[in-house]
Design a protein around this motif. Structure first.
Motif, mmCIF file in Angstrom:
data_model
loop_
_atom_site.group_PDB
_atom_site.id
_atom_site.type_symbol
_atom_site.label_atom_id
_atom_site.label_comp_id
_atom_site.label_asym_id
_atom_site.label_seq_id
_atom_site.Cartn_x
_atom_site.Cartn_y
_atom_site.Cartn_z
ATOM 1 N N ALA A 1 0.828 -1.209 0.000
ATOM 2 C CA ALA A 1 0.000 0.000 0.000
ATOM 3 C C ALA A 1 0.858 1.253 0.000
ATOM 4 N N ILE A 2 2.048 1.156 0.598
ATOM 5 C CA ILE A 2 2.960 2.307 0.651
ATOM 6 C C ILE A 2 3.723 2.468 -0.653
ATOM 7 N N TYR A 3 4.209 1.356 -1.205
ATOM 8 C CA TYR A 3 5.091 1.431 -2.368
ATOM 9 C C TYR A 3 4.381 1.158 -3.705
ATOM 10 N N CYS A 4 3.188 0.583 -3.658
ATOM 11 C CA CYS A 4 2.429 0.356 -4.899
ATOM 12 C C CYS A 4 0.986 0.824 -4.716
ATOM 13 N N PRO A 5 0.773 2.094 -4.398
ATOM 14 C CA PRO A 5 -0.583 2.586 -4.097
ATOM 15 C C PRO A 5 -1.546 2.496 -5.277
ATOM 16 N N SER A 6 -1.018 2.407 -6.481
ATOM 17 C CA SER A 6 -1.900 2.334 -7.652
ATOM 18 C C SER A 6 -2.554 0.964 -7.804
ATOM 19 N N HIS A 7 -1.991 -0.038 -7.171
ATOM 20 C CA HIS A 7 -2.529 -1.405 -7.310
ATOM 21 C C HIS A 7 -3.120 -1.948 -6.006
ATOM 22 N N VAL A 8 -2.814 -1.313 -4.901
ATOM 23 C CA VAL A 8 -3.315 -1.779 -3.613
ATOM 24 C C VAL A 8 -4.112 -0.655 -2.960
ATOM 25 N N SER A 9 -5.344 -0.943 -2.626
ATOM 26 C CA SER A 9 -6.222 0.054 -2.024
ATOM 27 C C SER A 9 -5.823 0.306 -0.571
ATOM 28 N N GLN A 10 -5.356 1.526 -0.298
ATOM 29 C CA GLN A 10 -4.968 1.860 1.066
ATOM 30 C C GLN A 10 -6.184 1.874 1.995
ATOM 31 N N ARG A 11 -7.335 2.249 1.449
ATOM 32 C CA ARG A 11 -8.558 2.269 2.260
ATOM 33 C C ARG A 11 -8.941 0.848 2.685
ATOM 34 N N ALA A 12 -8.836 -0.084 1.746
ATOM 35 C CA ALA A 12 -9.167 -1.480 2.063
ATOM 36 C C ALA A 12 -8.215 -2.040 3.119
ATOM 37 N N ILE A 13 -6.932 -1.664 3.008
ATOM 38 C CA ILE A 13 -5.954 -2.126 3.986
ATOM 39 C C ILE A 13 -6.271 -1.551 5.367
ATOM 40 N N SER A 14 -6.679 -0.295 5.396
ATOM 41 C CA SER A 14 -7.018 0.348 6.666
ATOM 42 C C SER A 14 -8.223 -0.326 7.317
ATOM 43 N N ILE A 15 -9.234 -0.619 6.512
ATOM 44 C CA ILE A 15 -10.434 -1.284 7.045
ATOM 45 C C ILE A 15 -10.083 -2.679 7.560
ATOM 46 N N LEU A 16 -9.244 -3.398 6.786
ATOM 47 C CA LEU A 16 -8.818 -4.736 7.231
ATOM 48 C C LEU A 16 -8.050 -4.645 8.544
ATOM 49 N N GLY A 17 -7.174 -3.647 8.660
ATOM 50 C CA GLY A 17 -6.419 -3.474 9.901
ATOM 51 C C GLY A 17 -7.328 -3.239 11.090
ATOM 52 N N VAL A 18 -8.375 -2.430 10.881
ATOM 53 C CA VAL A 18 -9.340 -2.177 11.964
ATOM 54 C C VAL A 18 -10.065 -3.470 12.324
ATOM 55 N N PHE A 19 -10.482 -4.237 11.324
ATOM 56 C CA PHE A 19 -11.175 -5.512 11.557
ATOM 57 C C PHE A 19 -10.298 -6.454 12.390
ATOM 58 N N LEU A 20 -9.040 -6.592 11.991
ATOM 59 C CA LEU A 20 -8.127 -7.494 12.695
ATOM 60 C C LEU A 20 -7.895 -7.021 14.124
ATOM 61 N N PHE A 21 -7.736 -5.725 14.314
ATOM 62 C CA PHE A 21 -7.493 -5.180 15.654
ATOM 63 C C PHE A 21 -8.720 -5.388 16.552
ATOM 64 N N VAL A 22 -9.903 -5.092 16.030
ATOM 65 C CA VAL A 22 -11.137 -5.295 16.805
ATOM 66 C C VAL A 22 -11.310 -6.764 17.155
ATOM 67 N N ASN A 23 -11.024 -7.646 16.187
ATOM 68 C CA ASN A 23 -11.103 -9.089 16.448
ATOM 69 C C ASN A 23 -10.194 -9.481 17.604
ATOM 70 N N PHE A 24 -8.983 -8.975 17.571
ATOM 71 C CA PHE A 24 -8.023 -9.329 18.615
ATOM 72 C C PHE A 24 -8.473 -8.813 19.985
ATOM 73 N N ILE A 25 -8.947 -7.581 20.038
ATOM 74 C CA ILE A 25 -9.407 -7.005 21.314
ATOM 75 C C ILE A 25 -10.573 -7.810 21.881
ATOM 76 N N ILE A 26 -11.529 -8.170 21.026
ATOM 77 C CA ILE A 26 -12.677 -8.958 21.492
ATOM 78 C C ILE A 26 -12.228 -10.341 21.963
ATOM 79 N N SER A 27 -11.304 -10.943 21.207
ATOM 80 C CA SER A 27 -10.832 -12.281 21.581
ATOM 81 C C SER A 27 -10.098 -12.257 22.918
ATOM 82 N N VAL A 28 -9.320 -11.215 23.161
ATOM 83 C CA VAL A 28 -8.617 -11.084 24.441
ATOM 84 C C VAL A 28 -9.610 -10.942 25.578
ATOM 85 N N LYS A 29 -10.677 -10.185 25.330
ATOM 86 C CA LYS A 29 -11.696 -9.981 26.368
ATOM 87 C C LYS A 29 -12.386 -11.288 26.743
ATOM 88 N N VAL A 30 -12.800 -12.070 25.738
ATOM 89 C CA VAL A 30 -13.526 -13.312 26.035
ATOM 90 C C VAL A 30 -12.592 -14.404 26.551
#
Length: 511
Positions: A320-349
């Protein structure tokens, strides 16, 4: 670039589906306490005592076998209702005292090389025991595990119908070495986390679970139906698990059946990717004809592990940093949020402590290191030892050997291979490889390589081919010892020395 964009889209979709799939488990994990409350009530009303048989596969390298047998001999469960049997591999290097009984256990000494593998030895005992109809269930326990005094009592309470129960695993550390303490803290945190976010939840959903050959309970009626067990290694366990599921038999996780393994013996291996995809391809065609739990179990094969998720996300961020024309930075950001939220919820349970969270974050790096060690060990397996064959439990060894082509001596290598109870030799010199057939004795394999080299004008200068060599039978099938008439010393058949004189069968052609 179209192929790259397609691959990126597929990987993104794969990880998003993984996040959503995991969320269902984390939501269900909120009911774990209710699950235990219900089971505690039902377990306490179990009155019938099952007849249990504990089967252990062991060899001379299992140094803590007697400790395990002592624990099993002093269970809170009535001794009239259980027996302990040990399939003991006695290979030629085993110098331990031969026993028929030890600490209340029946020792079955396996001396035939054809039955040296775990699956063959255990299934051999099962074929003898099942017709006797003495037991209601069989427990398969590794010799490197340890259990509590209520181990069998908990198994009896857990068996309420024909079933396969996969036990829980924890780690212990018997050493004060800093590396072992750190490793144990990381693995303990990981096992606790996975137990509450995946293993127990699968039991709550009544979903199949991969069998653990080191702590497994199978009722007799299922064994009679299947006719065998597959617990040799991770690949065998995976194949057996899917074989069970395809026959509408679920192997269910049971958190009450606990065994412990010392951190130095913790197994980081996993089924090979080739075997996973081969099995996935085979069973994928059956999905249309199977129930939902079987479909989930097959798709569970392609669930990514923590290493794949971590390194894939890091790769996406880099692109996303070096090939922004082929990789959607927005999609990467959303995926990062999904993974982080998943981890936080999993730690809680998972209800792990803050210190355990820190250890858990180190698990991907610990796993990477262990996988690298496994890879390098496999790559160097053919060079385990040189110049001798005295180390125990070696499947292959490479030794240096001198050969003569009629003009001069030259260096070569001999791979001495023991595979499934059979022996063979591989002669290596430069890019040349000559392999023998398989034989019961290494002596015969060396004779075969000598015969195959003779037409090429090559004489292998090993003791077995020397006129001064005399074989010394020691009562074993694979006799490896001999005596040199010059030095009067004991030697092995593949040794060599400066006194080599070709024997008649090496000097002359075969008739």
């Amino acid at each position: 670039m179209i192929l790259f964009d397609l691959l990126f889209a597929l990987l993104m979709a794969y990880l998003f589906i993984y996040c959503i799939y995991q969320l269902f488990f984390y939501i269900k994990a909120n009911d774990i306490e209710k699950y235990f409350e219900i089971h505690e009530k039902t377990r306490n009303i179990v009155a019938d005592k099952k007849r249990l048989c504990v089967l252990i596969y062991a060899s001379c390298k299992d140094k803590h076998l007697d400790e395990l047998l002592n624990i099993l001999n002093n269970q809170s469960y009535n001794k009239d209702y259980y027996e302990v049997h040990v399939a003991y591999k006695r290979d030629e290097s085993d110098t331990s005292l031969e026993r028929d009984f030890a600490l209340g256990a029946r020792i079955h000494n396996i001396q035939n090389p054809d039955y040296f593998s775990k699956d063959k030895a255990v299934n051999l005992l099962l074929r003898k025991m099942l017709p006797e109809n003495k037991f209601d269930a069989f427990i398969f326990l590794n010799a490197d595990r340890t259990v509590g005094e209520k181990y069998l009592e908990n198994i009896n309470k857990s068996i309420t119908e024909p079933c396969i129960l996969v036990g829980s695993k924890v780690t212990v550390n018997e050493r004060n070495e800093l590396s072992k303490v750190i490793k144990n803290s990381i693995i303990s945190a990981y096992l606790k986390y996975v137990d509450r976010t995946n293993n127990i939840v699968r039991a709550m959903f009544n979903l199949p679970f991969f069998v653990d050959g080191g702590n497994l309970v199978i009722t007799t009626d299922i064994l009679e139906k299947m006719g065998h067990v597959g617990i040799e290694d991770k690949n065998s366990e995976l194949e057996f698990s899917l074989d069970l599921a395809s026959n509408d038999i679920k192997s269910i996780y049971c958190p009450y059946i606990i065994s412990a393994v010392d951190i130095k013996n913790y197994d980081f291996s996993s089924p090979s990717l080739k075997n996973k995809f081969s099995l996935f391809s085979h069973y994928f065609l059956l999905l249309a004809f199977k129930n939902t739990s079987f479909k989930e179990f097959i798709l569970f094969l392609i669930k990514p592990n923590s290493l794949f998720v971590l390194f894939t996300f890091i790769m996406f961020v880099y692109l996303a940093i070096y090939c922004p024309s082929h990789v959607s930075q927005r999609a990467i950001s959303i995926l990062g949020v999904f993974l982080f939220v998943n981890f936080i919820i999993s730690v809680k349970v998972s209800k792990i402590r803050f210190s355990e969270i820190l250890w858990l974050l180190l698990y991907p790096f610990c796993l990477s290191w262990q996988k690298l060690k496994i890879f390098t060990n496999n790559m160097s397996n053919r060079s385990i030892m040189k110049n001798n064959y005295e180390e125990e439990n070696v499947n292959s060894a490479t030794i240096s050997a001198i050969a003569n082509n009629g003009k001069k001596d030259f260096d070569s290598k001999l791979d001495l291979v023991s595979e499934d109870g059979m022996r063979k030799v591989v002669f290596r010199e430069g890019n040349r490889f000559i392999e023998t057939d398989s034989f019961l004795r290494m002596y015969d394999a060396l004779e075969d390589i000598t015969r195959k080299l003779k037409p090429k004008g090559i004489v292998l200068k090993i003791c077995q081919n020397c006129r001064n060599f005399t074989i010394c039978p020691d009562g074993t099938l694979d006799c490896l010892n001999g005596k040199c008439q010059i030095s009067q010393g004991e030697i092995l058949v593949w040794n060599g020395c400066q006194y080599f004189t070709p024997s008649d069968n090496v000097n002359h052609d075969d008739n």
